[in-house]
Design an enzyme around this catalytic site. Structure first.
Site, PDB file in Angstrom:
ATOM      1  N   GLU A 183      56.017  14.142 112.004  1.00 21.15           N
ATOM      2  CA  GLU A 183      56.876  12.972 111.834  1.00 21.15           C
ATOM      3  C   GLU A 183      56.886  12.560 110.369  1.00 21.15           C
ATOM      4  O   GLU A 183      55.926  12.800 109.635  1.00 21.15           O
ATOM      5  CB  GLU A 183      56.325  11.830 112.711  1.00 21.15           C
TER       6      GLU A 183
ATOM      7  N   ASN B 278      58.194   7.370 116.381  1.00 19.68           N
ATOM      8  CA  ASN B 278      58.794   6.054 116.168  1.00 19.68           C
ATOM      9  C   ASN B 278      59.782   6.056 115.004  1.00 19.68           C
ATOM     10  O   ASN B 278      60.750   5.293 114.997  1.00 19.68           O
ATOM     11  CB  ASN B 278      57.694   5.020 115.913  1.00 19.68           C
TER      12      ASN B 278
ATOM     13  N   ASN C 235      62.862   8.476 121.574  1.00 16.90           N
ATOM     14  CA  ASN C 235      61.404   8.510 121.545  1.00 16.90           C
ATOM     15  C   ASN C 235      60.836   7.222 122.128  1.00 16.90           C
ATOM     16  O   ASN C 235      61.237   6.126 121.734  1.00 16.90           O
ATOM     17  CB  ASN C 235      60.900   8.648 120.098  1.00 16.90           C
ATOM     18  N   GLU C 236      59.940   7.346 123.088  1.00 15.75           N
ATOM     19  CA  GLU C 236      59.193   6.218 123.652  1.00 15.75           C
ATOM     20  C   GLU C 236      60.063   4.985 123.890  1.00 15.75           C
ATOM     21  O   GLU C 236      59.699   3.861 123.514  1.00 15.75           O
ATOM     22  CB  GLU C 236      58.004   5.867 122.743  1.00 15.75           C
TER      23      GLU C 236
ATOM     24  N   TYR D 187      47.235   9.396 124.033  1.00 11.53           N
ATOM     25  CA  TYR D 187      46.225   9.590 122.995  1.00 11.53           C
ATOM     26  C   TYR D 187      44.858   9.181 123.545  1.00 11.53           C
ATOM     27  O   TYR D 187      44.762   8.355 124.447  1.00 11.53           O
ATOM     28  CB  TYR D 187      46.584   8.771 121.750  1.00 11.53           C
TER      29      TYR D 187
ATOM     30  N   GLU E 230      53.538  14.491 122.978  1.00 15.79           N
ATOM     31  CA  GLU E 230      52.604  13.844 122.049  1.00 15.79           C
ATOM     32  C   GLU E 230      51.257  13.740 122.736  1.00 15.79           C
ATOM     33  O   GLU E 230      51.127  13.092 123.776  1.00 15.79           O
ATOM     34  CB  GLU E 230      53.075  12.446 121.625  1.00 15.79           C
TER      35      GLU E 230
ATOM     36  N   GLN F 203      49.547  14.881 115.320  1.00 17.29           N
ATOM     37  CA  GLN F 203      50.593  15.647 114.655  1.00 17.29           C
ATOM     38  C   GLN F 203      49.978  16.887 114.019  1.00 17.29           C
ATOM     39  O   GLN F 203      48.846  17.225 114.345  1.00 17.29           O
ATOM     40  CB  GLN F 203      51.307  14.773 113.642  1.00 17.29           C
TER      41      GLN F 203
END
Length: 505
Positions: A26, A71, A171-172, A243, A291, A351
């Site tokens: 990102e 994001n 995204n999200e 995460y 992710e 990442q």
């Protein structure tokens, strides 16, 4: 501890999609700038990309990479990153409160991905933009010629269209922190129409719709149900994110979070099956876990920093010093993806460089591998083929994250192409070695090719690779494992990760 394991040639899970070992990068922190791209670096190529980082990336043999966010993508104008660099605007990135120079855009990143041998998986901005922007972006990227956007690409020196098959629909979008956050039905409708527009450019295009940002969201798993009821027949994957951390310093509970992840996957697989049945749909939708990683060492402090700093350019952000415990966790999580490969087809470590990453790179200095690089590399290199069912009979424990957890975390993959079986094993016990007896049935002439190990040598679980000591924890040749009468026998030390490769007739 004694553990018996049984593996049989005829008891399989699924063919593993190579994209299970993909990555994500990102425009965030130093992932791009001074990460993969640093024109003044001693190893920089003519395009400004660091060769030392590229070499570490190539050694992972990553099949696909998700870009440019994250994001970041939810307020991104992709047009800012094309054309002459001197004409590109500097923008303020609202996601990470930093300054984006747009020196690296689609065409530069595509050149880097080609050099790395990685397929691109591009994310579309469905936060501040929508269908029209998505259509234009896809046309610029993949249409050969003869239209406004494709000819504009050609005028920028890129004659050949990019062969981009995977497109992420935002995204999200379930997250209130997301710029352009929507309710589930609203997002599902937009994703449905955007997917149809994107797929108009080719029959082999695949799209990924946003699922939950994590399994602790208040809207999980209702979000997935409502979104899929709007778009199921026009998408191919639903994304999951998660995460992990061990702020309590409870090693066994940390490892038990892998079982928690299995429940997450199983629950969303059930939602997918429910919506498919309700809609009488013919197509299948799979999971894209795009992710995942360990993220906790600096998370609290980083959160305070980026919310208060004054729009820096390529700031230090989320640069984790991963330890041995994290490496064993990552190895176990990759095992879980193998075990769930009938439903999870794509997964992206998040990442790739500097930002919660297996690779670190100092500005003007060296690049090096963190501890999590190695289990990721072993899975990518040797975890391709058919996932085998593995039956485990051994000691177990209870934790807050999950109950009845095996001390042995193990996965096995059959590569018919290479005539090999690869076994990935983690002894989760903090203090006890494991006596292992693996019956491998249906295969003839087994012999040990290689045993590589991390940990199990008395190194503390929280010893890390750092800038000053980048090689403190690395794989070494394992011992104490042998093939005896068609079975694999030996001992796995406490807190160890092993890659065991077997050849067969």
């Amino acid at each position: 501890m004694k553990t018996r394991v049984t593996i049989h040639r005829d008891f399989t899970i699924a063919e593993i999609d190579n994209r299970l070992y993909s990555a994500f990068i990102e425009h965030m922190g130093r992932a791009i700038y001074t990460g993969i791209y640093e024109p003044g670096h001693p190893t920089a190529n003519p395009q400004g990309f660091r060769r030392d980082v590229l070499d570490l990336v190539k050694a992972l043999q990553i099949p696909a990479i998700r870009y440019p966010g994250g994001n970041f993508v939810s307020a991104y104008k992709w047009e800012d990153g094309i054309g002459p660099r001197e004409d590109r605007p500097v923008r303020l990135d609202l996601a990470w409160r930093s300054k984006e120079t747009n020196h690296v855009g689609l065409n530069e990143f595509a050149g880097w991905a080609k050099d790395a041998g990685i397929e691109m998986m591009l994310a579309l901005n469905l936060g501040t933009r929508g269908i029209e922007d998505a259509r234009n972006y896809v046309e610029y990227a993949i249409h050969p010629n003869g239209s406004y956007w494709s000819d504009l690409r050609r005028s920028h020196g890129v004659e050949q269209a990019y062969d981009v098959k995977m497109w992420c629909l935002g995204n999200e979008m379930d997250g209130p922190w997301q710029i352009g956050h929507m309710e589930a039905k609203e997002y599902g409708r937009l994703a449905d129409e955007t997917s149809k527009a994107v797929k108009a450019f080719g029959k082999d295009i695949e799209t990924v719709v946003c699922g939950s940002s994590n399994d602790q969201m208040a809207t999980y798993p209702e979000w997935e149900r409502q979104v899929l009821e709007e778009c199921y027949e026009n998408v191919d994957y639903i994304s999951l994110h998660k995460y992990f951390g061990n702020s309590s310093h409870n090693t066994l509970n940390y490892f038990a979070k892998i079982e928690e992840t299995g429940r997450y996957i199983q629950s969303i697989a059930g939602v997918i099956d429910y919506v498919k049945a309700k809609k009488r749909a013919k197509n299948d939708v799979f999971i894209c876990f795009d992710e995942w990683n360990v993220w906790y060492h600096n998370r609290e402090q980083d959160s305070k920093n980026w919310r208060s700093w004054d729009w820096p350019e390529a700031p230090v952000l989320l640069e984790e010093d991963y330890n041995l415990e994290d490496a064993l966790f990552v190895g176990g999580l990759l095992n879980e993806f193998m075990r769930r490969s009938d439903r999870v087809k794509i997964a992206c470590i998040a990442q790739l460089v500097n930002v919660i990453a297996p690779i670190r790179a100092e500005p003007g200095g060296k690049a090096w591998a963190t501890t999590i690089y190695y289990p990721y590399q072993f899975a990518s290199l040797f975890g391709r083929g058919t996932a085998l069912n593995v039956a485990v009979d051994g000691p177990r424990y209870d934790a807050d994250a999950a109950q009845d957890v095996s001390y042995l975390d193990i996965a096995a993959v059959l590569s018919k192409e290479n005539n090999e079986i690869s076994i990935f094993a983690v002894n989760r016990s903090p203090d006890q070695a494991m006596e292992l007896d693996v019956a491998i049935l249906g295969f003839a002439g087994l012999r040990l090719i290689e045993h590589r190990m991390m940990g199990g040598d008395g190194t503390g679980p929280r010893v890390a690779n750092t800038t000053d000591a980048p090689d403190r924890i690395k794989p070494r040749k394992g011992d104490g494992i042998a093939v005896v009468d068609g079975s694999l026998r030996g001992e796995l030390p406490a807190l160890s990760y092993s890659l065991i490769r077997l050849a067969m007739e």
